[in-house]
Design a protein around this motif. Structure first.
Motif, mmCIF file in Angstrom:
data_model
loop_
_atom_site.group_PDB
_atom_site.id
_atom_site.type_symbol
_atom_site.label_atom_id
_atom_site.label_comp_id
_atom_site.label_asym_id
_atom_site.label_seq_id
_atom_site.Cartn_x
_atom_site.Cartn_y
_atom_site.Cartn_z
ATOM 1 N N ARG A 111 0.845 -1.292 0.177
ATOM 2 C CA ARG A 111 0.033 0.047 0.258
ATOM 3 C C ARG A 111 0.776 1.325 0.029
ATOM 4 N NH1 ARG A 111 -4.144 -0.560 4.804
ATOM 5 N NH2 ARG A 111 -4.950 1.288 3.893
ATOM 6 N N MET A 112 1.929 1.088 0.901
ATOM 7 C CA MET A 112 2.864 2.328 1.078
ATOM 8 C C MET A 112 3.501 2.525 -0.458
ATOM 9 S SD MET A 112 2.399 3.998 3.572
ATOM 10 C CE MET A 112 3.729 5.288 2.970
ATOM 11 N N ASP A 113 3.869 1.611 -1.219
ATOM 12 C CA ASP A 113 4.531 1.807 -2.517
ATOM 13 C C ASP A 113 3.661 2.599 -3.440
ATOM 14 O OD1 ASP A 113 6.802 0.257 -1.604
ATOM 15 O OD2 ASP A 113 6.280 -1.720 -2.343
ATOM 16 N N GLY A 114 2.516 1.906 -3.511
ATOM 17 C CA GLY A 114 1.360 2.562 -4.231
ATOM 18 C C GLY A 114 1.243 3.971 -4.086
ATOM 19 N N VAL A 115 1.088 4.478 -2.670
ATOM 20 C CA VAL A 115 0.942 5.833 -2.305
ATOM 21 C C VAL A 115 2.198 6.446 -2.670
ATOM 22 C CG1 VAL A 115 1.100 7.351 -0.069
ATOM 23 C CG2 VAL A 115 -0.472 5.323 -0.162
ATOM 24 N N ARG A 116 3.293 6.107 -2.561
ATOM 25 C CA ARG A 116 4.581 6.511 -2.975
ATOM 26 C C ARG A 116 4.690 6.929 -4.432
ATOM 27 N NH1 ARG A 116 7.579 3.180 -0.578
ATOM 28 N NH2 ARG A 116 7.369 4.239 1.470
ATOM 29 N N GLU A 155 7.170 19.040 -3.761
ATOM 30 C CA GLU A 155 7.954 17.546 -3.247
ATOM 31 C C GLU A 155 7.832 17.637 -1.723
ATOM 32 O OE1 GLU A 155 9.988 14.197 -3.060
ATOM 33 O OE2 GLU A 155 9.602 15.348 -5.090
ATOM 34 N N GLU A 156 7.684 18.905 -0.932
ATOM 35 C CA GLU A 156 7.520 18.857 0.449
ATOM 36 C C GLU A 156 6.067 18.352 0.819
ATOM 37 O OE1 GLU A 156 8.387 21.512 -1.306
ATOM 38 O OE2 GLU A 156 10.703 21.271 -0.932
ATOM 39 N N GLN A 157 5.141 18.956 0.047
ATOM 40 C CA GLN A 157 3.761 18.451 0.605
ATOM 41 C C GLN A 157 3.764 16.817 0.201
ATOM 42 O OE1 GLN A 157 1.763 20.562 -2.749
ATOM 43 N NE2 GLN A 157 0.959 22.105 -0.917
ATOM 44 N N ALA A 158 4.272 16.259 -0.757
ATOM 45 C CA ALA A 158 4.414 14.753 -1.135
ATOM 46 C C ALA A 158 4.838 13.895 0.199
ATOM 47 C CB ALA A 158 4.776 14.516 -2.294
ATOM 48 N N SER A 199 5.200 15.258 3.309
ATOM 49 C CA SER A 199 4.372 15.258 4.576
ATOM 50 C C SER A 199 3.316 14.549 4.418
ATOM 51 C CB SER A 199 3.987 16.992 4.483
ATOM 52 O OG SER A 199 3.027 17.113 5.517
ATOM 53 N N PHE A 200 2.659 14.114 3.389
ATOM 54 C CA PHE A 200 1.536 13.362 3.161
ATOM 55 C C PHE A 200 1.867 11.927 3.146
ATOM 56 C CE2 PHE A 200 -1.825 11.609 0.702
ATOM 57 C CZ PHE A 200 -3.090 11.744 1.423
ATOM 58 N N GLU A 201 2.938 11.696 2.725
ATOM 59 C CA GLU A 201 3.358 10.395 2.896
ATOM 60 C C GLU A 201 3.772 9.854 4.112
ATOM 61 O OE1 GLU A 201 7.196 7.492 1.263
ATOM 62 O OE2 GLU A 201 6.876 9.259 0.318
ATOM 63 N N ALA A 202 4.327 10.754 4.864
ATOM 64 C CA ALA A 202 4.617 10.634 6.457
ATOM 65 C C ALA A 202 3.520 10.511 7.387
ATOM 66 C CB ALA A 202 5.416 11.795 7.003
ATOM 67 N N LYS A 203 2.445 11.174 6.822
ATOM 68 C CA LYS A 203 0.968 11.048 7.658
ATOM 69 C C LYS A 203 0.461 9.902 7.175
ATOM 70 C CE LYS A 203 -0.145 15.885 7.886
ATOM 71 N NZ LYS A 203 -0.916 16.758 7.426
ATOM 72 N N LEU A 204 0.343 9.360 5.995
ATOM 73 C CA LEU A 204 -0.218 7.927 5.632
ATOM 74 C C LEU A 204 0.576 6.955 6.165
ATOM 75 C CD1 LEU A 204 -1.299 8.836 2.003
ATOM 76 C CD2 LEU A 204 -2.886 8.395 4.126
ATOM 77 N N ALA A 205 1.832 6.960 6.115
ATOM 78 C CA ALA A 205 2.672 5.868 6.551
ATOM 79 C C ALA A 205 2.285 5.632 8.090
ATOM 80 C CB ALA A 205 4.259 6.211 6.467
ATOM 81 N N GLY A 206 2.064 6.576 8.817
ATOM 82 C CA GLY A 206 1.723 6.498 10.237
ATOM 83 C C GLY A 206 0.566 5.837 10.465
ATOM 84 N N ARG A 207 -0.580 6.163 9.643
ATOM 85 C CA ARG A 207 -1.696 5.370 9.579
ATOM 86 C C ARG A 207 -1.604 3.895 9.026
ATOM 87 N NH1 ARG A 207 -5.823 10.129 7.399
ATOM 88 N NH2 ARG A 207 -5.281 11.775 9.410
ATOM 89 N N ILE A 208 -1.219 3.772 7.807
ATOM 90 C CA ILE A 208 -1.146 2.357 7.303
ATOM 91 C C ILE A 208 -0.283 1.560 7.848
ATOM 92 C CG2 ILE A 208 -0.259 1.276 5.041
ATOM 93 C CD1 ILE A 208 -1.492 3.481 3.646
#
Length: 84
Positions: free
Chosen positions: A47-52, A66-69, A71-80
């Motif tokens: 799932r994280m590979d797909g998000v990335r 890039e900064e938004q990406a 930040s968003f990846e870090a938030k989703l990684a915490g949840r996933i």
């Protein structure tokens, strides 16, 4: 009188055809829904590979920075990954 009978038969046939098409559409929608529900759930790393990949594509299209990406990846990684 003959014309009215022909018109009635035509209308009845088209209504029946519409009902059959609607029923077929409902069956197809149910099959798609069932395939989604019963499909295996991807593991957290997949799932994280797909998000990335999605976020990288959004950066390439200048939809996000890039900064938004990151930040968003870090938030989703915490949840996933927190679920795993």
């Amino acid at each position: 009188m003959h014309r009215k009978a022909a018109r009635y038969v035509t209308r009845s046939t088209s209504t029946a055809t519409g009902a059959v098409a609607a029923a077929a559409s409902s069956v197809a929608a149910a099959a798609v829904a069932a395939s989604i529900v019963f499909s295996p759930v991807a593991d957290a790393s997949a799932r994280m590979d797909g998000v990335r990949a999605d976020l990288q594509r959004a950066v390439q299209l200048n939809q996000i920075t890039e900064e938004q990406a990151l930040s968003f990846e870090a938030k989703l990684a915490g949840r996933i990954l927190g679920e795993a």
